[in-house]
Design an enzyme around this catalytic site. Structure first.
Site, short mmCIF file in Angstrom:
data_model
loop_
_atom_site.label_atom_id
_atom_site.label_comp_id
_atom_site.label_asym_id
_atom_site.label_seq_id
_atom_site.Cartn_x
_atom_site.Cartn_y
_atom_site.Cartn_z
N HIS A 29 7.72 2.36 36.46
CA HIS A 29 7.05 3.53 37.02
C HIS A 29 7.53 4.82 36.35
CE1 HIS A 29 6.21 6.12 40.80
NE2 HIS A 29 5.05 5.85 40.23
N ASP A 58 1.73 9.53 34.15
CA ASP A 58 0.69 10.43 34.67
C ASP A 58 0.30 11.42 33.59
OD1 ASP A 58 0.96 9.69 37.66
OD2 ASP A 58 3.02 10.17 37.06
N HIS A 71 3.46 14.55 36.77
CA HIS A 71 2.89 14.01 38.00
C HIS A 71 2.34 15.10 38.92
CE1 HIS A 71 2.98 12.64 42.21
NE2 HIS A 71 2.57 11.49 41.71
N GLU A 132 -2.18 6.86 34.43
CA GLU A 132 -2.85 7.41 35.59
C GLU A 132 -3.44 8.76 35.22
OE1 GLU A 132 -2.31 9.12 40.12
OE2 GLU A 132 -0.73 7.81 39.31
#
Length: 270
Positions: A29, A58, A71, A132
């Site tokens: 992550h 992200d 993020h 993402e």
């Protein structure tokens, strides 16, 4: 809405025509979870040192159109940029920020990376990537378009394309329009009404849920529709055991030092 409240009654098997899939079971992550400043190249390197070969990050768009890793909407938590909205800053201003000191002194001076730098590292090292799409509010369509076009260019000729995921269907729709050949994943924190129809419309190859949402019926439904079932952010072995027993296809974790990549069962972790 509960995890079991909107399921149909799918067949129990995935079928033989599931789309090609290149991500390993364990995905780090934001590079290395809590072990390094998130969404930095230093985090990717640390995650790789723990054996990870795939990463989640992200990506958003600067005021002048550069794609970079971050993020939050604002810069305050993970840089020295204060409460300014990141997407309203130029890349020149963003590139000067310290994105490492907030984590620990050893990472002081670590910069915010651009997507092209991460792409170069991934291709050079054979790393998989889950991007993402994390647009600044109001910039969903333009961010989705820009990310898809950049990924098509940066991974041209690669057999291992990134998975483009988002909580924002409008960003994914824009990515689909710009580069329909790129794999897409719908992120779900809850099973909101109509999510299945949206997943169908976006032709996603994966659904990535909060791990608390995933249950056997949902995993079976996704597999029956030839979609991969992934979960975030799985940090406790007890949660990993449960999800592995459901037969899901991937776990995104902060605990890169706890789980051993390449081994689905965390009871075998180093």
């Amino acid at each position: 809405m509960t995890a079991g409240s909107s399921h149909s009654n799918p067949a129990p098997t995935r079928g033989d025509e599931a789309p090609a899939w290149h991500l390993p079971f364990w995905i780090a992550h934001r590079g290395a979870g809590r072990r390094a400043p998130e969404n930095t190249l230093a985090a990717f390197r640390l995650g790789a040192s723990h054996g990870y070969t795939a990463f989640e990050c992200d990506v958003k768009r600067s005021a002048d159109g550069e794609l970079f890793l971050l993020h939050d909407d604002t810069l305050a938590r993970t840089t020295n940029g204060g409460e300014q909205v990141a997407g309203e800053r130029s890349w020149d201003a963003l590139s000067r920020l310290d994105a490492g000191s907030w984590h620990s002194p050893g990472f002081a001076g670590e910069p915010i990376p651009r997507l092209d730098g991460i792409a170069a590292a991934c291709r050079a090292n054979g790393w998989g990537l889950n991007i993402e799409i994390k647009p600044t509010p109001g910039d969903e369509r333009e961010t989705g378009l820009a990310v898809a076009k950049a990924v098509r260019r940066l991974w041209a000729g690669s057999a291992t394309l990134p998975l483009l995921s988002s909580f924002r269907p409008d960003a994914l729709a824009a990515a689909q329009a710009a580069a329909p050949e790129l794999p897409r994943g719908l992120l779900l924190d809850t099973l909101w009404d109509g999510w299945q129809e949206v997943a169908d419309r976006l032709a996603v190859v994966a659904v990535v849920t909060n791990h608390r949402v995933m249950d056997r019926a949902l995993a079976m439904e996704l597999h029956a529709r030839r979609r991969r079932a992934l979960c975030y952010t799985v940090n406790e072995p007890v949660d990993a055991y449960r999800l592995i027993d459901l037969g899901i296809d991937g776990l995104i974790t902060d605990e890169v030092q706890r789980f051993a990549p390449g081994r689905q069962d965390p009871r075998l972790a180093a």
